[in-house]
Design an enzyme around this catalytic site. Sequence first.
Site, mmCIF file in Angstrom:
data_model
loop_
_atom_site.group_PDB
_atom_site.id
_atom_site.type_symbol
_atom_site.label_atom_id
_atom_site.label_comp_id
_atom_site.label_asym_id
_atom_site.label_seq_id
_atom_site.Cartn_x
_atom_site.Cartn_y
_atom_site.Cartn_z
ATOM 1 N N LYS A 216 0.838 -1.196 0.000
ATOM 2 C CA LYS A 216 0.000 0.000 0.000
ATOM 3 C C LYS A 216 0.880 1.257 0.000
ATOM 4 O O LYS A 216 0.673 2.163 -0.770
ATOM 5 C CB LYS A 216 -0.928 -0.019 1.218
ATOM 6 C CG LYS A 216 -1.814 1.198 1.308
ATOM 7 C CD LYS A 216 -2.747 1.141 2.498
ATOM 8 C CE LYS A 216 -3.473 2.475 2.631
ATOM 9 N NZ LYS A 216 -4.283 2.562 3.832
ATOM 10 N N GLU A 222 10.903 -4.504 3.890
ATOM 11 C CA GLU A 222 10.925 -5.949 3.601
ATOM 12 C C GLU A 222 10.497 -6.208 2.159
ATOM 13 O O GLU A 222 11.132 -6.964 1.423
ATOM 14 C CB GLU A 222 9.977 -6.701 4.541
ATOM 15 C CG GLU A 222 10.383 -6.705 6.005
ATOM 16 C CD GLU A 222 9.812 -5.509 6.769
ATOM 17 O OE1 GLU A 222 9.565 -4.440 6.144
ATOM 18 O OE2 GLU A 222 9.627 -5.635 7.990
ATOM 19 N N GLY A 277 -4.455 -1.917 5.267
ATOM 20 C CA GLY A 277 -3.791 -3.076 4.673
ATOM 21 C C GLY A 277 -4.464 -4.388 5.052
ATOM 22 O O GLY A 277 -4.681 -5.267 4.212
ATOM 23 N N ARG A 278 -4.841 -4.531 6.321
ATOM 24 C CA ARG A 278 -5.398 -5.806 6.797
ATOM 25 C C ARG A 278 -6.835 -6.031 6.333
ATOM 26 O O ARG A 278 -7.406 -7.081 6.575
ATOM 27 C CB ARG A 278 -5.261 -5.899 8.310
ATOM 28 C CG ARG A 278 -5.798 -4.694 9.082
ATOM 29 C CD ARG A 278 -5.287 -4.713 10.525
ATOM 30 N NE ARG A 278 -5.713 -3.552 11.283
ATOM 31 C CZ ARG A 278 -5.050 -2.405 11.378
ATOM 32 N NH1 ARG A 278 -3.929 -2.237 10.692
ATOM 33 N NH2 ARG A 278 -5.477 -1.418 12.134
ATOM 34 N N GLU A 363 -3.703 -6.228 15.251
ATOM 35 C CA GLU A 363 -3.223 -4.919 14.793
ATOM 36 C C GLU A 363 -4.346 -3.882 14.928
ATOM 37 O O GLU A 363 -4.096 -2.704 15.110
ATOM 38 C CB GLU A 363 -2.725 -5.007 13.340
ATOM 39 C CG GLU A 363 -1.661 -3.969 13.008
ATOM 40 C CD GLU A 363 -1.001 -4.175 11.649
ATOM 41 O OE1 GLU A 363 -1.667 -3.921 10.631
ATOM 42 O OE2 GLU A 363 0.173 -4.564 11.593
ATOM 43 N N HIS A 394 -3.554 -32.580 18.592
ATOM 44 C CA HIS A 394 -2.373 -33.340 19.010
ATOM 45 C C HIS A 394 -1.244 -32.401 19.411
ATOM 46 O O HIS A 394 -0.081 -32.811 19.447
ATOM 47 C CB HIS A 394 -1.944 -34.277 17.882
ATOM 48 C CG HIS A 394 -3.036 -35.243 17.525
ATOM 49 N ND1 HIS A 394 -3.183 -36.456 18.166
ATOM 50 C CD2 HIS A 394 -4.061 -35.140 16.655
ATOM 51 C CE1 HIS A 394 -4.249 -37.069 17.666
ATOM 52 N NE2 HIS A 394 -4.806 -36.291 16.762
ATOM 53 N N LYS A 522 10.212 -0.393 13.771
ATOM 54 C CA LYS A 522 10.753 -0.120 12.432
ATOM 55 C C LYS A 522 11.779 1.011 12.509
ATOM 56 O O LYS A 522 12.835 0.949 11.898
ATOM 57 C CB LYS A 522 9.627 0.309 11.485
ATOM 58 C CG LYS A 522 8.651 -0.776 11.095
ATOM 59 C CD LYS A 522 7.705 -0.219 10.038
ATOM 60 C CE LYS A 522 6.451 -1.029 9.883
ATOM 61 N NZ LYS A 522 5.457 -0.432 9.001
#
Length: 560
Positions: A216, A222, A277-278, A363, A394, A522
């Site tokens: 965005k 990254e 973004g999410r 977030e 399990h 960041k």
Amino acid sequence: VALPPIHIKKTMLPTALPAWQALAEHRRATAHLHLRERFAAEPNRFERMHAELNGLLLDYSKNLIGEDTLDLLCRLADESGAAELRRQMYAGGKINLSEHRAVLHTALRLPENTAPVYVDDINIVPQVHAELNRALDFAERLQNGTHTGCTGLPIRDVVNIGIGGSDLGPRMVAQALAPYQQNLNVHFAANLDSADLDGILRRVAPETTLFIVASKSFRTPETLLNAQAARRWFLQSGRSKADIAQHFAAVSANVEAAAEFGIAPQNVFGMFDWVGGRYSVWSAIGLPVMCAIGREHFREFLRGGHDMDEHFLHAPWRRNIPALLALIGIWQQNFCGSTSHIVIPYSHGLRRLPAHLQQLDMESNGKSRNRHGKPVDFATGAAIWGEAGVNCQHAFFQLIHQGTQVIPVDFIVPLNGEGADDGRHLRLVANAFAQAEALMRGKSEAEARAETADKGLPESEQAALASQRSFPGNRPSNTILVERITPYTLGLILAMYEHKVFMQGAVWGINSFDQWGVEYGKELAQTILPELQGTTPAGHDSSTATLIQRYRQQMGNKQP
Ligand code: F6P
């Protein structure tokens, strides 16, 4: 269109609301009730405690609630002003106060011929559809081979490079809808650890691969570092800079930065600043999904989301699926003391759903100030975690059944599986229902003892075994059933969780749409990076300073 201001008093925390106080008192009065007894006393409990929408069923009867609890929770919703905030959100009000932004993921799912939605006096619906159609057309050209690679070969592999909301949503949706995949393979690289992207690059060929740089902001280090690595790999394979136009696309709200990176303008798809973004998988960020499943299926996914939007907007709280999930979650967390929440899809395709929901929920609602900056005096966002069933049975289920913490669970169960019909899916479903029942019922010591009565064990051993084999029960869960995972039902499920998160944030009075908490780390990474490379570390605590020192001792002159 000017909207009236939000009416909630800035200083008001929900703990001061009469309904909150009443709920606290209600918890004290009802804490002794066991779910097993509630079910025994209320034969039609399921009938009264479930809700349905177009084939999605929410069974919330296995929660530590009665009708009186639900009444109080609905009062809390009313007193908190959640309905007004919801109206503002759908209408384009700038409810993301700290970023002065509207919050309009619902607009991404609107049908084309719909009432206008205005942001800064501009009807955004035509823009949404224009950008959606551009992305769908592009995906179609890749699919039908009209858009080829630079040697004329059709594109076979699409690699999405993005992180957070530019990765988790599309990755999860593409994985969940794998049975709908057409002729393109889609891959996702997010991690800065080169093993992630490099692992994909080993499996694809430059002349038949298209990279989507999804960001965005187009500023996320990254993603940009991985995109540069992909471009290097592409050029080192003997292709020219001119060939990049055939092999790189971008999705971003920062179209200029995408162009600067060298992506051809016709391959840049826009996002809107009013989509977090999410919440963005419904936008052009869904491009890898469009490439995987095609136009019609992606539209079905949007239709599912829109139907849930309409339901959330119009259904009364008492029948409103996202609102019920949210309010029961608040009850569990703020009044019964849970601090985390588990999501378990009994569907291999949905195995990344918990990861997506972690970002969506944590977030959004991991906040300790209200939307006007006042510190809160109650618990906000739960820690969300989970894993596909039955694998989790399990792994961590021991703690859910017999541990000291009460952790509510969402079981998500498609009634039909996608694979061979050889009885395995049937058993998967049996396991899901059994886990929910076991958590609810528990097993008394007397019941456990009766099980071992005829084993000929000495009395003392029998008693000890019975105490180990007993379960407290009274552990809450929701069960969410769909007939099968389709683009439509996945749209319902995803939008359901988005609105759950909204609703909790609304009742808590927090801003669910900013994320300042991820910024600080960041910033510090920018300080530490040159220090790892050689500048003198300054101003760190002894722990951080020593860790930097250790890296430098180890790496010497080997750093890139
Ligand atoms: O992790 C912080 C964050 O800003 C998320 O909110 C976002 O989804 C992610 O980074 C990626 O951001 P972008 O799409 O701008 O690269």
